[in-house]
Design a protein around this motif. Sequence first.
Motif, PDB file in Angstrom:
ATOM      1  N   ASN A 273      -2.725   9.651   5.187  1.00  0.00           N
ATOM      2  CA  ASN A 273      -2.018  10.389   4.143  1.00  0.00           C
ATOM      3  C   ASN A 273      -2.943  11.266   3.306  1.00  0.00           C
ATOM      4  O   ASN A 273      -2.651  11.548   2.134  1.00  0.00           O
TER       5      ASN A 273
ATOM      6  N   GLU B 202      -7.462   3.240   6.005  1.00  0.00           N
ATOM      7  CA  GLU B 202      -6.528   3.700   7.022  1.00  0.00           C
ATOM      8  C   GLU B 202      -5.366   4.459   6.393  1.00  0.00           C
ATOM      9  O   GLU B 202      -4.924   5.490   6.910  1.00  0.00           O
ATOM     10  N   HIS B 203      -4.892   3.954   5.264  1.00  0.00           N
ATOM     11  CA  HIS B 203      -3.792   4.618   4.554  1.00  0.00           C
ATOM     12  C   HIS B 203      -4.204   6.001   4.068  1.00  0.00           C
ATOM     13  O   HIS B 203      -3.456   6.971   4.191  1.00  0.00           O
TER      14      HIS B 203
ATOM     15  N   LEU C  99       0.811  -1.225   0.000  1.00  0.00           N
ATOM     16  CA  LEU C  99       0.000   0.000   0.000  1.00  0.00           C
ATOM     17  C   LEU C  99       0.843   1.274   0.000  1.00  0.00           C
ATOM     18  O   LEU C  99       0.513   2.242  -0.679  1.00  0.00           O
ATOM     19  N   ARG C 100       1.914   1.280   0.761  1.00  0.00           N
ATOM     20  CA  ARG C 100       2.732   2.482   0.866  1.00  0.00           C
ATOM     21  C   ARG C 100       3.438   2.834  -0.439  1.00  0.00           C
ATOM     22  O   ARG C 100       3.881   3.970  -0.614  1.00  0.00           O
TER      23      ARG C 100
END
Length: 233
Positions: A210, A205-206, A174-175
Amino acid sequence: DSPSIAPQHFSRVCTPSGAMAVNMRSPCHQAAKSADHGGKESGKKSRNNRFGSATWEHTQLNRSICEIADRGDSDGLLTLAHVKQSRMSMVNLSTALHRLARLAGEDGWSSWDKSDFRFKALNFQIKLKIMEISAGHSQDYVRCLSTLAWAYGRLQDFDPELMKMIASLAIQQLRAFKSFELVNLLWGFAKLQLSQPELFQAAQEHIFVNAGGFSARCLSMAAWSYATSRGQH
Protein backbone atom coordinates in the motif's frame (compact mmCIF):
# COMPACT_ATOMS: atom_id res chain seq x y z
CA ASP A 1 21.15 12.59 10.62
CA SER A 2 18.53 9.85 10.16
CA PRO A 3 17.78 9.24 13.86
CA SER A 4 16.36 12.77 14.07
CA ILE A 5 13.76 12.17 11.35
CA ALA A 6 11.11 10.62 13.58
CA PRO A 7 11.33 13.15 16.42
CA GLN A 8 11.02 16.05 13.97
CA HIS A 9 7.99 14.58 12.30
CA PHE A 10 6.36 13.70 15.56
CA SER A 11 6.90 17.23 16.76
CA ARG A 12 4.89 18.32 13.73
CA VAL A 13 2.25 15.69 14.46
CA CYS A 14 1.78 16.90 18.01
CA THR A 15 1.66 20.63 17.49
CA PRO A 16 -1.61 22.41 16.68
CA SER A 17 -0.07 23.99 13.59
CA GLY A 18 1.25 20.68 12.22
CA ALA A 19 -0.29 19.36 9.04
CA MET A 20 -1.15 16.07 10.75
CA ALA A 21 -2.18 17.51 14.10
CA VAL A 22 -5.91 17.25 13.40
CA ASN A 23 -5.52 13.58 12.56
CA MET A 24 -3.54 12.90 15.72
CA ARG A 25 -6.12 14.61 17.89
CA SER A 26 -9.21 13.69 15.92
CA PRO A 27 -10.41 10.90 18.24
CA CYS A 28 -11.32 13.68 20.68
CA HIS A 29 -13.14 15.69 18.04
CA GLN A 30 -14.84 12.68 16.45
CA ALA A 31 -16.02 11.45 19.83
CA ALA A 32 -17.30 14.92 20.66
CA LYS A 33 -19.31 15.24 17.46
CA SER A 34 -20.68 11.72 17.78
CA ALA A 35 -21.60 12.07 21.42
CA ASP A 36 -23.15 15.51 21.00
CA HIS A 37 -25.35 14.21 18.18
CA GLY A 38 -26.26 11.01 19.96
CA GLY A 39 -26.83 12.78 23.26
CA LYS A 40 -29.49 14.98 21.72
CA GLU A 41 -31.32 11.97 20.35
CA SER A 42 -31.00 9.45 23.14
CA GLY A 43 -29.25 11.16 26.04
CA LYS A 44 -27.07 8.09 26.40
CA LYS A 45 -25.01 6.60 23.58
CA SER A 46 -24.25 7.73 20.07
CA ARG A 47 -23.19 4.29 18.84
CA ASN A 48 -24.28 0.86 19.91
CA ASN A 49 -20.80 -0.56 20.43
CA ARG A 50 -19.46 -2.10 23.62
CA PHE A 51 -16.06 -0.43 23.42
CA GLY A 52 -16.60 2.51 21.09
CA SER A 53 -19.71 4.18 22.46
CA ALA A 54 -19.11 7.88 22.86
CA THR A 55 -21.23 9.22 25.69
CA TRP A 56 -21.74 12.79 26.79
CA GLU A 57 -19.66 12.05 29.91
CA HIS A 58 -16.76 10.69 27.85
CA THR A 59 -16.88 13.72 25.59
CA GLN A 60 -16.77 16.09 28.54
CA LEU A 61 -13.89 14.13 30.03
CA ASN A 62 -11.89 14.46 26.84
CA ARG A 63 -12.55 18.18 26.74
CA SER A 64 -11.40 18.51 30.34
CA ILE A 65 -8.28 16.45 29.62
CA CYS A 66 -7.37 18.65 26.67
CA GLU A 67 -8.10 21.91 28.51
CA ILE A 68 -5.97 20.94 31.52
CA ALA A 69 -3.14 19.72 29.29
CA ASP A 70 -3.25 22.90 27.22
CA ARG A 71 -2.52 24.82 30.43
CA GLY A 72 0.56 22.65 30.95
CA ASP A 73 -0.89 21.32 34.21
CA SER A 74 0.44 17.76 34.39
CA ASP A 75 -0.45 17.47 38.08
CA GLY A 76 -4.04 18.48 37.36
CA LEU A 77 -4.19 16.01 34.49
CA LEU A 78 -2.90 13.16 36.65
CA THR A 79 -5.45 14.04 39.33
CA LEU A 80 -8.34 14.14 36.87
CA ALA A 81 -7.31 10.81 35.37
CA HIS A 82 -7.08 9.26 38.83
CA VAL A 83 -10.45 10.58 40.05
CA LYS A 84 -12.26 9.56 36.84
CA GLN A 85 -10.26 6.44 35.96
CA SER A 86 -13.07 3.94 36.48
CA ARG A 87 -15.39 5.93 34.20
CA MET A 88 -12.94 6.67 31.41
CA SER A 89 -13.28 5.14 27.96
CA MET A 90 -10.32 3.84 25.96
CA VAL A 91 -10.29 7.12 24.04
CA ASN A 92 -10.20 9.07 27.34
CA LEU A 93 -7.36 6.95 28.68
CA SER A 94 -5.28 7.15 25.51
CA THR A 95 -5.90 10.89 25.26
CA ALA A 96 -4.74 11.40 28.85
CA LEU A 97 -1.55 9.42 28.24
CA HIS A 98 -0.95 11.19 24.93
CA ARG A 99 -1.30 14.61 26.56
CA LEU A 100 1.04 13.63 29.39
CA ALA A 101 3.55 12.49 26.78
CA ARG A 102 3.25 15.81 24.95
CA LEU A 103 4.10 17.56 28.22
CA ALA A 104 7.24 15.45 28.53
CA GLY A 105 10.48 15.61 26.59
CA GLU A 106 11.34 13.22 23.76
CA ASP A 107 14.01 11.64 25.92
CA GLY A 108 11.42 10.60 28.49
CA TRP A 109 12.06 13.51 30.83
CA SER A 110 8.98 14.78 32.63
CA SER A 111 8.18 17.31 35.33
CA TRP A 112 6.17 14.66 37.16
CA ASP A 113 7.38 11.46 38.77
CA LYS A 114 6.60 8.34 36.75
CA SER A 115 6.44 6.42 40.02
CA ASP A 116 3.45 8.61 40.97
CA PHE A 117 0.59 6.34 42.04
CA ARG A 118 -1.78 8.28 39.76
CA PHE A 119 0.33 7.52 36.69
CA LYS A 120 0.59 3.87 37.69
CA ALA A 121 -3.19 3.74 38.13
CA LEU A 122 -3.66 5.24 34.66
CA ASN A 123 -1.41 2.59 33.15
CA PHE A 124 -3.30 -0.13 35.00
CA GLN A 125 -6.64 1.10 33.63
CA ILE A 126 -5.18 1.22 30.12
CA LYS A 127 -4.02 -2.36 30.48
CA LEU A 128 -7.48 -3.47 31.64
CA LYS A 129 -9.10 -1.78 28.64
CA ILE A 130 -6.64 -3.33 26.23
CA MET A 131 -7.41 -6.74 27.72
CA GLU A 132 -11.13 -6.10 27.14
CA ILE A 133 -10.49 -5.04 23.56
CA SER A 134 -8.33 -8.12 23.01
CA ALA A 135 -11.28 -10.27 24.04
CA GLY A 136 -13.69 -8.44 21.76
CA HIS A 137 -11.44 -7.75 18.75
CA SER A 138 -12.92 -4.30 18.22
CA GLN A 139 -11.61 -2.31 15.24
CA ASP A 140 -12.73 0.98 16.77
CA TYR A 141 -9.50 1.43 18.68
CA VAL A 142 -6.69 1.09 16.18
CA ARG A 143 -6.04 4.81 16.58
CA CYS A 144 -5.83 4.35 20.34
CA LEU A 145 -3.25 1.60 19.86
CA SER A 146 -1.20 3.98 17.75
CA THR A 147 -1.55 6.78 20.30
CA LEU A 148 -0.54 4.54 23.18
CA ALA A 149 2.55 3.20 21.42
CA TRP A 150 3.63 6.72 20.46
CA ALA A 151 3.07 8.04 23.98
CA TYR A 152 4.97 5.23 25.70
CA GLY A 153 7.78 5.68 23.21
CA ARG A 154 8.04 9.36 24.00
CA LEU A 155 7.79 8.76 27.74
CA GLN A 156 10.32 5.90 27.62
CA ASP A 157 8.12 4.04 30.05
CA PHE A 158 6.14 0.88 29.37
CA ASP A 159 4.70 -2.40 30.58
CA PRO A 160 6.17 -5.25 28.47
CA GLU A 161 2.97 -7.31 28.69
CA LEU A 162 0.84 -4.34 27.65
CA MET A 163 3.06 -3.55 24.68
CA LYS A 164 2.93 -7.19 23.61
CA MET A 165 -0.88 -7.02 23.62
CA ILE A 166 -0.81 -3.78 21.63
CA ALA A 167 1.48 -5.40 19.05
CA SER A 168 -0.76 -8.46 18.79
CA LEU A 169 -3.89 -6.34 18.29
CA ALA A 170 -2.10 -4.20 15.73
CA ILE A 171 -1.11 -7.24 13.67
CA GLN A 172 -4.73 -8.42 13.64
CA GLN A 173 -6.03 -5.02 12.53
CA LEU A 174 -3.27 -3.74 10.22
CA ARG A 175 -5.68 -2.99 7.39
CA ALA A 176 -7.72 -0.73 9.65
CA PHE A 177 -4.79 1.62 10.36
CA LYS A 178 -4.40 4.85 8.45
CA SER A 179 -0.88 5.44 7.22
CA PHE A 180 0.10 7.96 9.88
CA GLU A 181 -1.41 5.78 12.61
CA LEU A 182 0.71 2.82 11.55
CA VAL A 183 3.95 4.78 11.43
CA ASN A 184 3.16 6.34 14.83
CA LEU A 185 2.79 2.82 16.17
CA LEU A 186 6.07 1.64 14.65
CA TRP A 187 7.88 4.73 15.91
CA GLY A 188 6.75 4.02 19.45
CA PHE A 189 8.05 0.45 19.42
CA ALA A 190 11.31 1.52 17.77
CA LYS A 191 11.80 4.31 20.28
CA LEU A 192 11.38 1.82 23.11
CA GLN A 193 13.78 -0.62 21.40
CA LEU A 194 11.21 -3.37 21.79
CA SER A 195 11.68 -6.51 19.75
CA GLN A 196 8.45 -7.23 17.88
CA PRO A 197 9.59 -8.95 14.65
CA GLU A 198 6.11 -10.22 13.75
CA LEU A 199 4.65 -6.72 13.96
CA PHE A 200 7.44 -5.14 11.93
CA GLN A 201 7.35 -7.88 9.31
CA ALA A 202 3.58 -7.66 8.92
CA ALA A 203 3.73 -3.86 8.77
CA GLN A 204 6.53 -3.99 6.19
CA GLU A 205 4.46 -6.19 3.91
CA HIS A 206 1.44 -3.92 4.38
CA ILE A 207 3.47 -0.80 3.58
CA PHE A 208 4.99 -2.37 0.45
CA VAL A 209 1.57 -3.35 -0.87
CA ASN A 210 0.00 0.00 0.00
CA ALA A 211 2.98 2.32 -0.51
CA GLY A 212 0.91 4.61 -2.70
CA GLY A 213 -1.21 5.54 0.31
CA PHE A 214 1.79 6.66 2.37
CA SER A 215 3.15 10.18 2.13
CA ALA A 216 6.89 10.82 1.85
CA ARG A 217 6.84 11.94 5.48
CA CYS A 218 5.19 8.72 6.64
CA LEU A 219 7.60 6.62 4.60
CA SER A 220 10.60 8.43 6.06
CA MET A 221 9.23 7.90 9.57
CA ALA A 222 8.73 4.20 8.82
CA ALA A 223 12.27 3.97 7.44
CA TRP A 224 13.64 5.55 10.62
CA SER A 225 11.69 3.09 12.75
CA TYR A 226 12.98 0.08 10.81
CA ALA A 227 16.55 1.36 10.88
CA THR A 228 16.34 2.01 14.62
CA SER A 229 14.74 -1.33 15.47
CA ARG A 230 16.91 -3.43 13.13
CA GLY A 231 19.21 -4.60 15.89
CA GLN A 232 16.25 -5.79 17.92
CA HIS A 233 14.95 -8.25 15.28
